[in-house]
Design a protein around this motif. Structure first.
Motif, short mmCIF file in Angstrom:
data_model
loop_
_atom_site.label_atom_id
_atom_site.label_comp_id
_atom_site.label_asym_id
_atom_site.label_seq_id
_atom_site.Cartn_x
_atom_site.Cartn_y
_atom_site.Cartn_z
N ALA A 337 0.84 -1.21 0.00
CA ALA A 337 0.00 0.00 0.00
C ALA A 337 0.87 1.25 0.00
O ALA A 337 2.03 1.22 0.43
N THR A 338 0.32 2.35 -0.51
CA THR A 338 1.05 3.63 -0.45
C THR A 338 0.73 4.31 0.86
O THR A 338 -0.27 4.02 1.52
N GLU A 341 -2.68 5.95 0.51
CA GLU A 341 -3.84 5.06 0.49
C GLU A 341 -4.31 4.71 1.89
O GLU A 341 -5.51 4.62 2.17
N ARG A 342 -3.36 4.50 2.79
CA ARG A 342 -3.72 4.16 4.16
C ARG A 342 -3.73 5.38 5.07
O ARG A 342 -3.95 5.25 6.28
N GLU A 394 5.04 3.69 -2.14
CA GLU A 394 4.51 2.37 -1.79
C GLU A 394 5.50 1.63 -0.89
O GLU A 394 6.71 1.69 -1.12
#
Length: 425
Positions: A337-338, A341-342, A394
């Motif tokens: 995940a980047t 994104e989180r 990422e």
């Protein structure tokens, strides 16, 4: 120094003094730049008060180190400690110079306010009203950071400073809170704390292109200098020449930015009504360069291959905002995940200041090709350091993450990367 301000030797923990100096220096950087970006005399005055406290701390630290040196061997081991003390003092002095730009009205163009949205984070000073819903409650009970993303980074209570307000810290009416976070959350917390609406200053549009470039250069210098200080302490904590090498690169980049800044400022002087109004920008750039130079001094011992005295690393670990080094596990929530994104910053309150990529050819390294155009090995074959990663960065298994924030936030981040640890207050 007046007799009332005289500092006399008293037995004290060098580790505790160094930890407070680190926290104070970092807070001074935040306060001084925020004073400029907000045009706030109140924040600038707080800087000078805190700078005075730093003067006392550095004297206490020097006296304690001198008392500990009983042989030539002790002197050799303790010399780098004095270097860290001197660097923190330089940061403090530079922050004071930045604050004086505001208090002494040296001259700052309105365009500096246009840089406010470009700052990494915003810092606001709020005096706690007796009628506030926060008054008489602990930070844990108020739950400010979790609900709003805003962190109370310091509290001034009269002449006393609480640089490490924890979950059990009780907020009292009359406390001056220093809040850091995004604009939306800051407005909400400021209103609850003070009973007044938060008025965000509206930045004017720069009227001279070269002046806009000069201001942008100063903001970039600020962000890079702050990052250099964080990485410098991280290099000492983890005894990492690779991280210290990044400090060298950042310091060189700040020097280059200052040269470009000077050229753009001189060009802009011909297009502004009052060239004297640019004096403050020149002072600001010079002080910022001093901060990056001080960061280099902190990591100098690591660069020279000298073993850092354990007390320095212990002081960094014991300070207000901890710096942690965590490895991303194969089954971690963040694996693949980047950071954006989180929403790592929002979820944990931790700021990821660097990521070390695993070497190409390693088991986890195959996955990192093509990410953000990054990759490759450093000189030691330990992978490449990505400094100040973006929201698009990422994370993959094997990445080593350096992050800065509270101990509670560090625990949340360690759970997300699958490297569970406990960080005691």
């Amino acid at each position: 120094m007046t007799p009332e301000e005289r500092v006399e030797y008293e037995p004290t923990s060098v580790k505790a003094v160094l930890a407070e100096m680190k926290d104070t220096a970092e807070l001074l950087i935040d306060l001084s730049y925020s004073a400029v970006l907000h045009g706030s005399d109140d924040l600038a005055a707080e800087v000078l008060e805190l700078e005075s406290r730093m003067d006392e701390l550095q004297l206490q630290a020097r006296m304690s180190v001198m008392m500990a040196a009983r042989s030539p061997e002790d002197v050799e081991v303790l010399a780098p400690v004095l270097g860290v003390v001197g660097a923190a003092e330089k940061i403090s002095d530079a922050a004071g110079d930045i604050a004086k730009v505001v208090l002494e009205e040296v001259g700052l163009p309105d365009a500096i306010r246009a840089a406010l949205p470009e700052a990494v984070e915003t810092l606001v000073r709020a005096e706690l009203s007796p009628d506030s819903a926060y008054a008489g409650r602990t930070l844990a009970d108020a739950n400010v950071e979790t609900e709003t993303g805003v962190r109370v980074i310091a509290v001034r209570r009269g002449s006393d400073w609480l640089l490490n307000p924890g979950a059990e810290t009780v907020l009292r009416a009359g406390d001056t809170l220093f809040l850091r976070g995004v604009e939306e959350g800051l407005g909400e917390v400021f209103e609850v704390a003070t009973g007044r609406a938060y008025e965000r200053p509206e930045p004017p549009a720069p009227s001279v292109e070269d002046l806009e470039r000069a201001v942008d250069s100063v903001v970039l210098m600020k962000n890079m200098s702050e990052l250099a200080v964080d990485l410098a302490y991280g290099s000492v904590l983890f005894d990492s020449e690779a991280v210290a090498g990044e400090v060298v690169e950042l310091e060189a980049e700040v020097d280059a930015l200052k040269s470009r800044f000077e050229a753009w400022t001189l060009r802009a002087a011909a297009g502004v009504e009052d060239p004297v109004s640019l004096r403050g920008l020149v002072h600001l750039a010079s002080a910022t360069e001093v901060i990056s130079d001080a960061a280099l001094e902190i990591s100098e011992g690591v660069l020279r291959g000298l073993d850092a005295h354990p007390v320095v690393a212990e002081a960094v670990e014991a300070s207000d905002e901890v710096i942690v080094r965590l490895e991303v596990a194969p089954n971690a929530e963040l694996a693949g995940a980047t950071l954006g994104e989180r929403t790592v910053k929002q979820e944990t309150g931790m700021r990821v200041i660097a990521v070390r990529r695993p070497p190409r050819g390693a088991a986890a390294g195959d996955a990192d090709e093509g990410r953000d155009g990054e990759g490759g090995n450093d000189e030691d074959g330990n992978g490449e350091w990505v400094v100040s990663p973006s929201a698009d960065t990422e994370l993959v298994p094997g990445d080593v993450v350096l992050a800065k924030g509270t101990r509670a936030g560090a625990e949340r981040l360690s759970a997300l990367v699958g490297d569970p640890r406990e960080f005691e207050d």
